[in-house]
Design a protein around this motif. Structure first.
Motif, PDB file in Angstrom:
ATOM      1  N   ILE A  62       0.850  -1.185   0.000  1.00 38.55           N
ATOM      2  CA  ILE A  62       0.000   0.000   0.000  1.00 38.55           C
ATOM      3  C   ILE A  62       0.889   1.240   0.000  1.00 38.55           C
ATOM      4  N   GLY A  63       0.522   2.238  -0.788  1.00 33.66           N
ATOM      5  CA  GLY A  63       1.221   3.512  -0.758  1.00 33.66           C
ATOM      6  C   GLY A  63       0.537   4.468   0.207  1.00 33.66           C
ATOM      7  N   ILE A  64       1.331   5.204   0.965  1.00 31.81           N
ATOM      8  CA  ILE A  64       0.806   6.221   1.888  1.00 31.81           C
ATOM      9  C   ILE A  64       1.481   7.546   1.548  1.00 31.81           C
ATOM     10  N   ILE A  65       0.692   8.547   1.208  1.00 30.89           N
ATOM     11  CA  ILE A  65       1.235   9.879   0.905  1.00 30.89           C
ATOM     12  C   ILE A  65       0.801  10.848   1.992  1.00 30.89           C
ATOM     13  N   VAL A  66       1.767  11.488   2.651  1.00 29.44           N
ATOM     14  CA  VAL A  66       1.478  12.500   3.666  1.00 29.44           C
ATOM     15  C   VAL A  66       2.219  13.788   3.307  1.00 29.44           C
ATOM     16  N   PRO A  67       1.761  14.944   3.804  1.00 26.05           N
ATOM     17  CA  PRO A  67       2.381  16.224   3.412  1.00 26.05           C
ATOM     18  C   PRO A  67       3.730  16.504   4.050  1.00 26.05           C
ATOM     19  N   ASP A  68       3.905  16.104   5.328  1.00 23.16           N
ATOM     20  CA  ASP A  68       5.097  16.553   6.048  1.00 23.16           C
ATOM     21  C   ASP A  68       5.412  15.584   7.175  1.00 23.16           C
ATOM     22  N   ILE A  69       6.352  14.705   6.944  1.00 26.07           N
ATOM     23  CA  ILE A  69       6.666  13.669   7.927  1.00 26.07           C
ATOM     24  C   ILE A  69       7.349  14.244   9.164  1.00 26.07           C
ATOM     25  N   LEU A  94       5.943   4.720   2.439  1.00 23.22           N
ATOM     26  CA  LEU A  94       5.600   6.035   2.950  1.00 23.22           C
ATOM     27  C   LEU A  94       6.242   7.114   2.080  1.00 23.22           C
ATOM     28  N   CYS A  95       5.431   8.046   1.611  1.00 23.89           N
ATOM     29  CA  CYS A  95       5.897   9.110   0.716  1.00 23.89           C
ATOM     30  C   CYS A  95       5.602  10.475   1.337  1.00 23.89           C
ATOM     31  N   ASN A  96       6.598  11.340   1.358  1.00 25.77           N
ATOM     32  CA  ASN A  96       6.459  12.692   1.908  1.00 25.77           C
ATOM     33  C   ASN A  96       6.315  13.673   0.740  1.00 25.77           C
ATOM     34  N   SER A  97       5.148  14.306   0.603  1.00 22.59           N
ATOM     35  CA  SER A  97       4.860  15.069  -0.611  1.00 22.59           C
ATOM     36  C   SER A  97       5.199  16.556  -0.525  1.00 22.59           C
ATOM     37  N   ASP A  98       5.304  17.110   0.684  1.00 20.92           N
ATOM     38  CA  ASP A  98       5.482  18.557   0.862  1.00 20.92           C
ATOM     39  C   ASP A  98       4.373  19.360   0.174  1.00 20.92           C
ATOM     40  N   GLU A  99       3.199  18.750   0.005  1.00 22.53           N
ATOM     41  CA  GLU A  99       2.067  19.398  -0.691  1.00 22.53           C
ATOM     42  C   GLU A  99       2.480  19.878  -2.083  1.00 22.53           C
ATOM     43  N   ASP A 100       3.365  19.115  -2.715  1.00 26.17           N
ATOM     44  CA  ASP A 100       3.863  19.453  -4.054  1.00 26.17           C
ATOM     45  C   ASP A 100       3.184  18.531  -5.067  1.00 26.17           C
ATOM     46  N   PRO A 101       2.337  19.070  -5.957  1.00 21.97           N
ATOM     47  CA  PRO A 101       1.625  18.223  -6.920  1.00 21.97           C
ATOM     48  C   PRO A 101       2.555  17.394  -7.803  1.00 21.97           C
ATOM     49  N   GLU A 102       3.732  17.926  -8.133  1.00 25.11           N
ATOM     50  CA  GLU A 102       4.665  17.179  -8.977  1.00 25.11           C
ATOM     51  C   GLU A 102       5.229  15.972  -8.227  1.00 25.11           C
ATOM     52  N   LYS A 103       5.526  16.160  -6.942  1.00 21.86           N
ATOM     53  CA  LYS A 103       6.002  15.026  -6.151  1.00 21.86           C
ATOM     54  C   LYS A 103       4.896  13.990  -5.988  1.00 21.86           C
ATOM     55  N   GLU A 104       3.656  14.439  -5.819  1.00 22.46           N
ATOM     56  CA  GLU A 104       2.538  13.501  -5.695  1.00 22.46           C
ATOM     57  C   GLU A 104       2.387  12.673  -6.969  1.00 22.46           C
ATOM     58  N   ARG A 105       2.505  13.327  -8.129  1.00 21.53           N
ATOM     59  CA  ARG A 105       2.409  12.590  -9.392  1.00 21.53           C
ATOM     60  C   ARG A 105       3.558  11.590  -9.518  1.00 21.53           C
ATOM     61  N   LEU A 106       4.757  12.012  -9.141  1.00 18.14           N
ATOM     62  CA  LEU A 106       5.912  11.114  -9.200  1.00 18.14           C
ATOM     63  C   LEU A 106       5.677   9.874  -8.349  1.00 18.14           C
ATOM     64  N   TYR A 107       5.199  10.073  -7.119  1.00 19.95           N
ATOM     65  CA  TYR A 107       4.947   8.931  -6.239  1.00 19.95           C
ATOM     66  C   TYR A 107       3.875   8.014  -6.817  1.00 19.95           C
ATOM     67  N   LEU A 108       2.841   8.587  -7.392  1.00 19.02           N
ATOM     68  CA  LEU A 108       1.787   7.764  -7.994  1.00 19.02           C
ATOM     69  C   LEU A 108       2.325   6.981  -9.186  1.00 19.02           C
ATOM     70  N   ASP A 109       3.213   7.578  -9.962  1.00 14.15           N
ATOM     71  CA  ASP A 109       3.841   6.864 -11.075  1.00 14.15           C
ATOM     72  C   ASP A 109       4.628   5.653 -10.568  1.00 14.15           C
ATOM     73  N   VAL A 110       5.395   5.866  -9.502  1.00  9.90           N
ATOM     74  CA  VAL A 110       6.181   4.771  -8.928  1.00  9.90           C
ATOM     75  C   VAL A 110       5.269   3.671  -8.407  1.00  9.90           C
TER      76      VAL A 110
END
Length: 332
Positions: A62-69, A94-110
């Motif tokens: 399972i992938g987990i995306i959070v804004p700020d670990i 666990l993915c730390n996105s920093d509320e950055d849409p580009e990082k969120e897309r990258l994590y979803l791609d992975v």
């Protein structure tokens, strides 16, 4: 390293038979299944998870995306998710996105490349239309993404009202608010709850609301400027506990006694609020329960169960501690 061929030789069966046993795919009679299982145990064989995910188009991950670990709230939130997933045989990324849409897309791609089975997402920036591109079950936690995505969160506006009303009830006459980021929905809802209580008060000033951006240092600086400009303020509702820690630090720097001269209440209910001096009052979220129920729902969606929840709005709880533990005399 033991291979599937070693297991096949040990059990005197074909590699294909071992594969069917491991993947629960195709018929294998019970005696053969037991023989293969015993061979796997003797050789301590661990199936290649990458190969299995390529074959079955699933990974038990399972992938987990959070804004700020670095915010203590999110590790507590993730803990309940992981505890439930591990019981159900899933691991997590666990993915730390920093509320950055580009990082969120990258994590979803992975996640897509690794055949991740589903995702639990804490985000205020992700677009529901983007998620449709990835064709996997998604559950939102802490904040909503879209009405069609199961969401597990509290009523933030009600919590904001409760925090402000508490300060009012203990006798505070001038109540300020340290506000979270404007782009984050739950910060806006908590601010709206604050306004519900104070906006019609004769003493209310727009300048009693300052940004803290869910950051301890920023909120400390903002609080010092606020209290230097408005020394009459005797109560502060901080939009999360991390900012409440900053408010407490600012009060200490200005030699303002808490709670005798300034009452402080935060929001979230993280463990750190019990470790300060004085201990911080807070509006506590049922963090563990929310995250477990989110994980339960995601697993149910992945497994195609019809009893998956469509989401849940949880109540918050006022926890009064030392930082609001004195009744002030009413001042006119």
């Amino acid at each position: 390293m033991t291979t599937i061929r070693d297991v096949a030789r040990e059990a005197s069966v074909s590699v294909a038979t071992v594969s069917r046993v491991i993947n629960s795919n195709g018929y294998v009679n019970e005696d053969t299944r037991k023989k293969v299982g015993a061979a796997i145990d003797r050789l301590k064989y661990k199936p290649n998870s990458v190969a299995r995910s390529l074959y079955k188009k699933e990974s038990k991950t399972i992938g987990i995306i959070v804004p700020d670990i670095t915010n203590p709230y999110f590790p507590q939130l993730v803990r309940g998710v992981e505890d439930h997933l591990i019981k159900k045989g899933y691991t997590s990324i666990l993915c730390n996105s920093d509320e950055d849409p580009e990082k969120e897309r990258l994590y979803l791609d992975v996640m897509k490349q690794k055949y991740v089975d589903g995702a639990i997402i804490v985000s205020n920036t992700i677009d529901e239309r983007l998620l449709q591109e990835y064709d996997m079950p998604v559950v939102a936690l802490d904040r909503s993404i879209h009405k069609d995505i199961p969401t597990f969160a509290i009523d933030n506006r009600d919590g904001g009202r409760a925090a402000t009303k508490h300060l009012q009830d203990i006798g505070c006459q001038r109540i300020a608010h340290i506000k979270g980021p404007e782009q984050i929905k739950n910060a806006e809802e908590r601010y709206t709850g604050y306004l519900d209580v104070v906006k019609n008060q004769s003493w209310f000033r727009d300048s009693y609301v300052v940004p803290g951006d869910y950051d301890q240092k920023k909120s400390a600086r903002a609080t010092m400027e606020l209290l230097e400009a408005h020394p009459e303020i005797d109560g502060i509702f901080a939009g999360n506990d991390v900012m409440a820690l900053g408010v407490l630090k600012a009060a200490e720097s200005l030699n303002i006694n808490v709670p005798e001269e300034l009452a402080i209440i935060g929001f979230d209910g993280i463990d750190l609020t019990e470790m300060t001096t004085p201990e911080l009052s807070t509006i506590s979220q049922p963090i563990y329960q929310m995250s477990v129920e989110a994980a339960e729902t995601l697993v149910a969606l992945i497994e195609g169960k019809t009893n998956a929840q469509s989401g849940h709005v949880f109540p918050s709880t006022l926890i009064q501690r030392q930082s609001t533990n004195s009744v002030k005399e009413n001042v006119t």
